[in-house]
Design an enzyme around this catalytic site. Sequence first.
Site, mmCIF file in Angstrom:
data_model
loop_
_atom_site.group_PDB
_atom_site.id
_atom_site.type_symbol
_atom_site.label_atom_id
_atom_site.label_comp_id
_atom_site.label_asym_id
_atom_site.label_seq_id
_atom_site.Cartn_x
_atom_site.Cartn_y
_atom_site.Cartn_z
ATOM 1 N N TRP A 1 -3.242 -0.836 -3.573
ATOM 2 C CA TRP A 1 -2.827 0.557 -3.323
ATOM 3 C C TRP A 1 -1.372 0.835 -3.694
ATOM 4 O O TRP A 1 -0.775 1.758 -3.158
ATOM 5 C CB TRP A 1 -3.071 0.966 -1.876
ATOM 6 C CG TRP A 1 -4.461 0.750 -1.420
ATOM 7 C CD1 TRP A 1 -5.566 1.439 -1.833
ATOM 8 C CD2 TRP A 1 -4.923 -0.209 -0.478
ATOM 9 N NE1 TRP A 1 -6.684 0.964 -1.202
ATOM 10 C CE2 TRP A 1 -6.318 -0.050 -0.357
ATOM 11 C CE3 TRP A 1 -4.296 -1.180 0.296
ATOM 12 C CZ2 TRP A 1 -7.094 -0.830 0.488
ATOM 13 C CZ3 TRP A 1 -5.061 -1.955 1.134
ATOM 14 C CH2 TRP A 1 -6.443 -1.788 1.230
ATOM 15 N N HIS A 2 -0.832 0.078 -4.605
ATOM 16 C CA HIS A 2 0.556 0.307 -5.018
ATOM 17 C C HIS A 2 0.598 0.977 -6.386
ATOM 18 O O HIS A 2 1.448 0.675 -7.209
ATOM 19 C CB HIS A 2 1.335 -1.011 -5.039
ATOM 20 C CG HIS A 2 1.465 -1.637 -3.693
ATOM 21 N ND1 HIS A 2 1.939 -2.928 -3.513
ATOM 22 C CD2 HIS A 2 1.192 -1.176 -2.452
ATOM 23 C CE1 HIS A 2 1.931 -3.221 -2.214
ATOM 24 N NE2 HIS A 2 1.484 -2.166 -1.559
ATOM 25 N N TYR A 3 -0.326 1.882 -6.642
ATOM 26 C CA TYR A 3 -0.345 2.547 -7.940
ATOM 27 C C TYR A 3 0.816 3.539 -8.042
ATOM 28 O O TYR A 3 1.299 4.073 -7.047
ATOM 29 C CB TYR A 3 -1.692 3.216 -8.206
ATOM 30 C CG TYR A 3 -2.270 4.042 -7.088
ATOM 31 C CD1 TYR A 3 -1.939 5.387 -6.949
ATOM 32 C CD2 TYR A 3 -3.184 3.505 -6.180
ATOM 33 C CE1 TYR A 3 -2.472 6.161 -5.943
ATOM 34 C CE2 TYR A 3 -3.728 4.274 -5.168
ATOM 35 C CZ TYR A 3 -3.372 5.607 -5.052
ATOM 36 O OH TYR A 3 -3.904 6.372 -4.043
ATOM 37 N N MET B 1 0.829 -1.163 0.000
ATOM 38 C CA MET B 1 0.000 0.000 0.000
ATOM 39 C C MET B 1 0.870 1.220 0.000
ATOM 40 O O MET B 1 1.732 1.350 0.821
ATOM 41 C CB MET B 1 -0.854 -0.062 1.201
ATOM 42 C CG MET B 1 -1.870 -1.139 1.150
ATOM 43 S SD MET B 1 -2.734 -1.304 2.629
ATOM 44 C CE MET B 1 -3.378 0.183 2.920
#
Length: 595
Positions: A525-527, A1
């Site tokens: 959530w690792h964009y 994240m």
Amino acid sequence: MVVGLASSATVVVVATILGSLCFIALSEDDQLEDLRFVRRAQDAPLVSSYNYIVIGGGTAGCPLAATLSEHSRVLLLERGGLPYRNMSNQQHFTDALADTSPSSPAQRFISEDGVVNARARVLGGGSCLNAGFYTRASNDYVQMAGWDPRLVNSSYRWVERARWCSGRCSGPDVPPWQAALRDALLEAGVTPDNGFTFDHVTGTKIGGTIFDGAGERHTAADFLRHARPGGLTVLLYATVSRVLFRRQDGVPYPVAYGVVFTDPLGVQHRVYLRDGAKNEVILSAGTLGSPQLLMLSGVGPQAHLEAHGVQALVDQPMVGQGVADNPMNSVFIPSPVPVALSLVQVVGITKMGSFIEGVSGSEFGIPVSDGARRFARSFGMFSPQTGQLGTLPPRQRTPEAMQRAAEAMRRLDRRAFRGGFILEKILGPVSSGHIELRSADPRANPAVTFNYFKEEEDLERCVHGIQTIEKVIQSRAFANFTYANASVESIFTDSANFPVNLLPRHINDSRTPEQYCKDTVMTIWHYHGGCQVGAVVDDDYRVFGVQRLRVIDSSTFKYSPGTNPQATVMMLGSCESSYPCRYMGVKIQAERWKK
């Protein structure tokens, strides 16, 4: 994240309070009374000037501002507020993510792909919201990024020496469910056994965590305790609307000279860079915020900017391009026995590029704390990370449909949620999309398209990950946490006995692994991307086509580093004055003192 967060009259007071900001029980007014260099935006002067203006008090912005404050006057602008008490403990992990209020520290957005997501809106950023997993980038990633390996390693080492990592950097305690997952991964062939390590290496390992032994969260905001109090000002609830540029004689490009921000009362403030060629504006507003602010400031695709009434200063078509999100797919494993609360600790990194992780929570059968019950309920039924547990394909996840799915989950017996999730994300990813403005309002989320599984390579890695999860479920090592008479197929499809993993229904009732990946895709959530190195910024993170403006955050990444990017984002800006560990912070300061 990735889906970056913060914590005085004297240095002693600042160091003491900032060291534990995220879990003190004071009101925000009480905290601000003690934190003399942190205040609300409405209390700031209408006009001010600094050597550096850092936009975004997140995972990168906090350590970077602390670094630069050693020898300069720095302003850190954060659009959110201080973290509240319930964000500090791992038992309250999902509270902020489940908060959909206008002032939530996790601002929800839904991608054009239909996947529910969130972006941080709080001092400290994503490190106040995530599951806490800590791991370095691989050596291959460092080489690909063109970073100095010596400086990178020394920066990581200092991050790991920081107070929030104490007691867990030598290896966290591993509860039975996580231990069973570790042994099951090894039995499934995800080898070798790497034990406890921060390194990103193929095989099965136990990673680090930003939660201490008492389960308290320590965030990127802790780095502010290393700031020089006289050199740093932090403003909360400051929404930056644009970077200011001007033309200078003899300079071929527009030069950044300040920013405009709005306080909660709607009053506009202007902050200018002090005279001096080395003074800069630095965007650390994240994957969504940094490209959005570039476009609002006139740097971006000209036709798109003009369509939203923004005058194009520099036609830069690559701003907002190359945005990617590591897709996550999860399987809930119902357990015949109660399972203790645990966040991500064990990860299996396969040779094909699938990362297998797990989380668990106890809901019924043994005395557990209210926090653990809340964790299990919210993670099982309400958390956006489960995408309503895949009961709806992305395009069908309308608010009304998701509400019906949530109501169906609420009606289930609590025992249905006894167990844990095994989830997988993929390396890279190769598939990418773009960010566009919805309007010229800086408070509005931009439109983002991730194009999950557009490239076949990503889909193949997902299928491999799901197949690895199936092997884990069938392993002897995990037998204590699975029903003896339940097949893998029944866990996915038997809605009467195992109602949590309800598959989306199709007209042709397709149940191929590829279809499962597409239908149950969620975010982890690792964009990243949107201001990538080589496309929007150079190797020193300076924005092409303008001067005195950099971007330092996850928007510059081409791929997500490691199994979790937070350690690498921290590394880019972290330092301690007595230890030569800085990366971008020390590089910027070195440039400042060059003749």
